[in-house]
Design an enzyme around this catalytic site. Sequence first.
Site, PDB file in Angstrom:
ATOM      1  CG  PHE A 169     -22.358  33.828   2.379  1.00 24.75           C
ATOM      2  CD1 PHE A 169     -22.579  32.805   3.281  1.00 24.75           C
ATOM      3  CD2 PHE A 169     -23.434  34.561   1.904  1.00 24.75           C
ATOM      4  CE1 PHE A 169     -23.866  32.517   3.715  1.00 24.75           C
ATOM      5  CE2 PHE A 169     -24.734  34.280   2.330  1.00 24.75           C
ATOM      6  CZ  PHE A 169     -24.954  33.250   3.238  1.00 24.75           C
ATOM      7  CB  SER A 209     -13.070  23.372  -6.090  1.00 22.20           C
ATOM      8  OG  SER A 209     -13.290  24.740  -6.309  1.00 22.20           O
ATOM      9  CB  SER A 210     -13.694  26.539  -2.530  1.00 17.49           C
ATOM     10  OG  SER A 210     -14.114  27.497  -3.478  1.00 17.49           O
ATOM     11  CB  SER A 223     -29.055  35.369  -8.476  1.00 21.82           C
ATOM     12  OG  SER A 223     -28.966  36.730  -8.784  1.00 21.82           O
ATOM     13  CB  SER A 227     -22.540  37.908 -14.766  1.00 21.12           C
ATOM     14  OG  SER A 227     -22.306  37.853 -13.370  1.00 21.12           O
ATOM     15  CE  LYS A 228     -23.584  35.577  -9.461  1.00 24.49           C
ATOM     16  NZ  LYS A 228     -23.698  34.105  -9.427  1.00 24.49           N
ATOM     17  CE1 TYR A 257     -20.552  37.507  -8.991  1.00 23.72           C
ATOM     18  CE2 TYR A 257     -21.517  39.241  -7.650  1.00 23.72           C
ATOM     19  CZ  TYR A 257     -21.289  37.909  -7.892  1.00 23.72           C
ATOM     20  OH  TYR A 257     -21.811  36.957  -7.045  1.00 23.72           O
TER      21      TYR A 257
HETATM   22  N1  LIG Z   1     -19.320  34.601  -1.488  1.00 23.71           N
HETATM   23  C1  LIG Z   1     -20.223  35.533  -1.633  1.00 23.71           C
HETATM   24  O1  LIG Z   1     -20.241  36.525  -0.880  1.00 23.71           O
HETATM   25  C2  LIG Z   1     -21.276  35.424  -2.722  1.00 23.71           C
HETATM   26  C3  LIG Z   1     -22.329  36.347  -2.707  1.00 23.71           C
HETATM   27  C4  LIG Z   1     -23.314  36.263  -3.665  1.00 23.71           C
HETATM   28  C5  LIG Z   1     -23.269  35.276  -4.624  1.00 23.71           C
HETATM   29  N2  LIG Z   1     -22.247  34.378  -4.646  1.00 23.71           N
HETATM   30  C6  LIG Z   1     -22.246  33.357  -5.711  1.00 23.71           C
HETATM   31  O2  LIG Z   1     -22.150  32.062  -5.154  1.00 23.71           O
HETATM   32  C7  LIG Z   1     -21.547  31.179  -6.086  1.00 23.71           C
HETATM   33  C8  LIG Z   1     -20.452  30.393  -5.405  1.00 23.71           C
HETATM   34  O3  LIG Z   1     -19.446  31.281  -4.973  1.00 23.71           O
HETATM   35  P1  LIG Z   1     -18.583  31.070  -3.654  1.00 23.71           P
HETATM   36  O4  LIG Z   1     -18.788  32.277  -2.830  1.00 23.71           O
HETATM   37  O5  LIG Z   1     -18.800  29.747  -3.052  1.00 23.71           O
HETATM   38  O6  LIG Z   1     -17.097  31.223  -4.284  1.00 23.71           O
HETATM   39  P2  LIG Z   1     -15.891  30.208  -4.411  1.00 23.71           P
HETATM   40  O7  LIG Z   1     -15.548  29.642  -3.083  1.00 23.71           O
HETATM   41  O8  LIG Z   1     -14.851  30.950  -5.170  1.00 23.71           O
HETATM   42  O9  LIG Z   1     -16.474  29.025  -5.325  1.00 23.71           O
HETATM   43  C9  LIG Z   1     -16.733  29.205  -6.695  1.00 23.71           C
HETATM   44  C10 LIG Z   1     -16.744  27.865  -7.375  1.00 23.71           C
HETATM   45  O10 LIG Z   1     -17.002  28.074  -8.780  1.00 23.71           O
HETATM   46  C11 LIG Z   1     -15.987  27.387  -9.512  1.00 23.71           C
HETATM   47  N3  LIG Z   1     -15.730  27.974 -10.819  1.00 23.71           N
HETATM   48  C12 LIG Z   1     -15.383  29.243 -11.122  1.00 23.71           C
HETATM   49  N4  LIG Z   1     -15.205  29.382 -12.444  1.00 23.71           N
HETATM   50  C13 LIG Z   1     -15.440  28.152 -12.993  1.00 23.71           C
HETATM   51  C14 LIG Z   1     -15.424  27.639 -14.307  1.00 23.71           C
HETATM   52  N5  LIG Z   1     -15.117  28.404 -15.367  1.00 23.71           N
HETATM   53  N6  LIG Z   1     -15.714  26.331 -14.506  1.00 23.71           N
HETATM   54  C15 LIG Z   1     -16.005  25.541 -13.448  1.00 23.71           C
HETATM   55  N7  LIG Z   1     -16.050  25.949 -12.178  1.00 23.71           N
HETATM   56  C16 LIG Z   1     -15.762  27.256 -11.956  1.00 23.71           C
HETATM   57  C17 LIG Z   1     -14.765  27.460  -8.626  1.00 23.71           C
HETATM   58  O11 LIG Z   1     -13.799  26.528  -9.054  1.00 23.71           O
HETATM   59  P3  LIG Z   1     -12.212  26.837  -8.890  1.00 23.71           P
HETATM   60  O12 LIG Z   1     -11.912  26.565  -7.457  1.00 23.71           O
HETATM   61  O13 LIG Z   1     -11.567  25.890  -9.834  1.00 23.71           O
HETATM   62  O14 LIG Z   1     -12.003  28.280  -9.279  1.00 23.71           O
HETATM   63  C18 LIG Z   1     -15.405  27.137  -7.282  1.00 23.71           C
HETATM   64  O15 LIG Z   1     -15.637  25.760  -7.155  1.00 23.71           O
HETATM   65  C19 LIG Z   1     -21.071  32.048  -7.247  1.00 23.71           C
HETATM   66  O16 LIG Z   1     -22.004  31.946  -8.298  1.00 23.71           O
HETATM   67  C20 LIG Z   1     -21.071  33.455  -6.667  1.00 23.71           C
HETATM   68  O17 LIG Z   1     -21.276  34.439  -7.629  1.00 23.71           O
HETATM   69  C21 LIG Z   1     -21.232  34.442  -3.711  1.00 23.71           C
END
Ligand SMILES: NC(=O)c1ccc[n+]([C@@H]2O[C@H](COP(=O)([O-])OP(=O)(O)OC[C@H]3O[C@@H](n4cnc5c(N)ncnc54)[C@H](OP(=O)(O)O)[C@@H]3O)[C@@H](O)[C@H]2O)c1
Length: 264
Positions: A172, A9-10, A125, A142-143, A139
Amino acid sequence: MVILITGISSGFGLETARLLAHEGHTVYGTVRREVEQLPSVNYLKVDVRDREAVNAAVQQVIEKEGRIDVLVNNAGMGIGGPVEFATEEEVKEQMDTNFMGLVHFVTAVLPHMRKQGSGRIIALSSIGGLMGLPFQGFYSASKFAIEGYCEALRLETKKLGIIVTVVRPGDFSTGFTASRKKTPNAEAMKAYQTYAESMGKVEHDETGGLKPRVLARKISSIIQKEHPRYGYVVASFEQRLSVLLKRILPAKWFALILGSYYKL
Ligand SMILES: NC(=O)c1ccc[n+]([C@@H]2O[C@H](COP(=O)([O-])OP(=O)(O)OC[C@H]3O[C@@H](n4cnc5c(N)ncnc54)[C@H](OP(=O)(O)O)[C@@H]3O)[C@@H](O)[C@H]2O)c1
């Protein structure tokens, strides 16, 4: 290739689905709410915490395509605040989404990948999966769970033709910051006076962080590699340096450096 991505979704999921579909792959992506859909991507409605819904989604892909070549386990969320103040429900949501969500998908795709004699599992991760981040303790937990699980999974599935890769992003700019569930408790702020400042720093670093398409390009390049590495850190120079320092410095020194960064 037939590619299944969770959480499109994002953020990373959206950019990765867009790029991989553009490259000509057959892309399936999961969402749990109504979103504007990319025309060349197949959408599946799944809350990753729901094992039955995950099984049904994987089955749907198998019925249509007969195979799944790549799983990109991306869906995730974060809770923020002193570990002392996290509620049981928040901790459960954190672990159920980030860790059990991965377990559900891997358990569902593995029988098909085993039959195929091939498959790729790419797990998101974080740098927070390599070091415990203050005020993001659950958090990080979990990772760390993802890291331990994938290390074992990689060895268990090696001789089955399955390749496991762990991607560890640094900061990010995605929807992640806005969807973080923070402890709003005034008592928490009072008990941990550095909480607000540290969390402000985290959010500042994230919103000024790299663009999600950088990560999408990395995932695409991993998929194209015949022999990808097991782990990739995708982050700024400073954050890659912190990963190196964590590996080589005595724990006491590293804690001093990380603590001073967060003014602790
Ligand atoms: N952004 C960073 O700085 C960063 C850094 C390290 C790791 N990560 C990891 O990268 C991954 C993606 O994150 P992102 O940064 O792209 O964040 P994001 O834009 O918030 O995207 C997270 C995605 O996960 C979905 N999601 C969350 N809970 C869910 C559930 N219970 N069931 C189904 N879908 C669910 C969200 O859906 P909804 O829109 O419906 O909530 C959204 O599509 C995550 O695993 C995060 O931990 C991110």
